[in-house]
Design a protein around this motif. Structure first.
Motif, mmCIF file in Angstrom:
data_model
loop_
_atom_site.group_PDB
_atom_site.id
_atom_site.type_symbol
_atom_site.label_atom_id
_atom_site.label_comp_id
_atom_site.label_asym_id
_atom_site.label_seq_id
_atom_site.Cartn_x
_atom_site.Cartn_y
_atom_site.Cartn_z
ATOM 1 N N MET A 1 0.846 -1.173 0.000
ATOM 2 C CA MET A 1 0.000 0.000 0.000
ATOM 3 C C MET A 1 0.896 1.242 0.000
ATOM 4 N N ARG A 2 0.570 2.178 -0.870
ATOM 5 C CA ARG A 2 1.401 3.380 -0.940
ATOM 6 C C ARG A 2 0.937 4.434 0.059
ATOM 7 N N LYS A 3 1.814 5.339 0.385
ATOM 8 C CA LYS A 3 1.512 6.408 1.322
ATOM 9 C C LYS A 3 0.788 7.543 0.590
ATOM 10 N N VAL A 4 -0.226 8.102 1.225
ATOM 11 C CA VAL A 4 -0.991 9.211 0.652
ATOM 12 C C VAL A 4 -0.220 10.506 0.859
ATOM 13 N N ARG A 5 -0.105 11.277 -0.214
ATOM 14 C CA ARG A 5 0.559 12.582 -0.114
ATOM 15 C C ARG A 5 -0.409 13.612 0.443
ATOM 16 N N THR A 6 0.130 14.595 1.106
ATOM 17 C CA THR A 6 -0.695 15.701 1.574
ATOM 18 C C THR A 6 -0.284 16.952 0.817
ATOM 19 N N PRO A 7 -1.155 17.872 0.584
ATOM 20 C CA PRO A 7 -2.575 17.826 0.944
ATOM 21 C C PRO A 7 -3.349 16.900 0.006
ATOM 22 N N PHE A 8 -4.521 16.489 0.456
ATOM 23 C CA PHE A 8 -5.415 15.696 -0.383
ATOM 24 C C PHE A 8 -6.839 16.185 -0.183
ATOM 25 N N LEU A 9 -7.702 15.783 -1.075
ATOM 26 C CA LEU A 9 -9.104 16.217 -1.049
ATOM 27 C C LEU A 9 -9.988 14.991 -1.214
ATOM 28 N N ILE A 10 -11.083 14.971 -0.465
ATOM 29 C CA ILE A 10 -12.065 13.899 -0.606
ATOM 30 C C ILE A 10 -13.342 14.501 -1.191
ATOM 31 N N VAL A 11 -13.803 13.937 -2.295
ATOM 32 C CA VAL A 11 -15.048 14.367 -2.940
ATOM 33 C C VAL A 11 -16.068 13.268 -2.686
ATOM 34 N N ASN A 12 -17.143 13.596 -1.968
ATOM 35 C CA ASN A 12 -18.116 12.588 -1.584
ATOM 36 C C ASN A 12 -19.538 13.129 -1.768
ATOM 37 N N PRO A 13 -20.061 13.092 -2.982
ATOM 38 C CA PRO A 13 -21.373 13.692 -3.246
ATOM 39 C C PRO A 13 -22.554 12.875 -2.741
ATOM 40 N N LYS A 14 -22.312 11.718 -2.127
ATOM 41 C CA LYS A 14 -23.384 10.833 -1.655
ATOM 42 C C LYS A 14 -24.307 10.526 -2.828
ATOM 43 N N SER A 15 -25.590 10.658 -2.633
ATOM 44 C CA SER A 15 -26.527 10.352 -3.725
ATOM 45 C C SER A 15 -27.116 11.623 -4.329
ATOM 46 N N TYR A 16 -26.494 12.764 -4.034
ATOM 47 C CA TYR A 16 -27.023 14.022 -4.546
ATOM 48 C C TYR A 16 -26.755 14.206 -6.038
ATOM 49 N N LEU A 17 -25.730 13.563 -6.527
ATOM 50 C CA LEU A 17 -25.394 13.651 -7.946
ATOM 51 C C LEU A 17 -25.428 12.265 -8.559
ATOM 52 N N TYR A 18 -25.855 12.197 -9.795
ATOM 53 C CA TYR A 18 -25.847 10.932 -10.516
ATOM 54 C C TYR A 18 -25.841 11.243 -12.008
ATOM 55 N N GLU A 39 -3.870 15.010 -4.528
ATOM 56 C CA GLU A 39 -4.559 13.734 -4.687
ATOM 57 C C GLU A 39 -6.021 13.905 -4.291
ATOM 58 N N ILE A 40 -6.911 13.365 -5.109
ATOM 59 C CA ILE A 40 -8.345 13.469 -4.847
ATOM 60 C C ILE A 40 -8.916 12.070 -4.768
ATOM 61 N N PHE A 41 -9.660 11.830 -3.703
ATOM 62 C CA PHE A 41 -10.297 10.542 -3.477
ATOM 63 C C PHE A 41 -11.804 10.720 -3.515
ATOM 64 N N SER A 42 -12.495 9.745 -4.084
ATOM 65 C CA SER A 42 -13.952 9.772 -4.102
ATOM 66 C C SER A 42 -14.481 8.358 -3.950
ATOM 67 N N PRO A 43 -14.877 7.994 -2.741
ATOM 68 C CA PRO A 43 -15.394 6.644 -2.537
ATOM 69 C C PRO A 43 -16.618 6.349 -3.396
ATOM 70 N N VAL A 44 -17.480 7.330 -3.596
ATOM 71 C CA VAL A 44 -18.699 7.114 -4.380
ATOM 72 C C VAL A 44 -18.353 6.877 -5.844
#
Length: 60
Positions: A1-18, A39-44
């Motif tokens: 597993m690689r190390k996450v660089r900082t700064p980073f951003l999480i984009v999590n629109p839930k179900s508001y966007l589709y 680095e940008i992460f988006s679980p959705v």
């Protein structure tokens, strides 16, 4: 597993966007990551991508 660089951003629109709006957000996040090096992460968005890869008949 690689190390996450900082700064980073999480984009999590839930179900508001589709659909197209979700795709627009993903493309905008990709441009920001490319332009800034942040680095940008988006679980959705990742979950949608993985679902598409594992299915043949689902259209989002």
């Amino acid at each position: 597993m690689r190390k996450v660089r900082t700064p980073f951003l999480i984009v999590n629109p839930k179900s508001y966007l589709y659909g197209e709006k979700s795709l627009e957000l993903a493309k905008a996040a990709d441009r920001v990551a490319e332009d800034t090096g942040v680095e940008i992460f988006s679980p959705v968005l990742l979950r949608i991508f993985v679902t598409l890869l594992k299915t043949l008949k689902i259209l989002l």
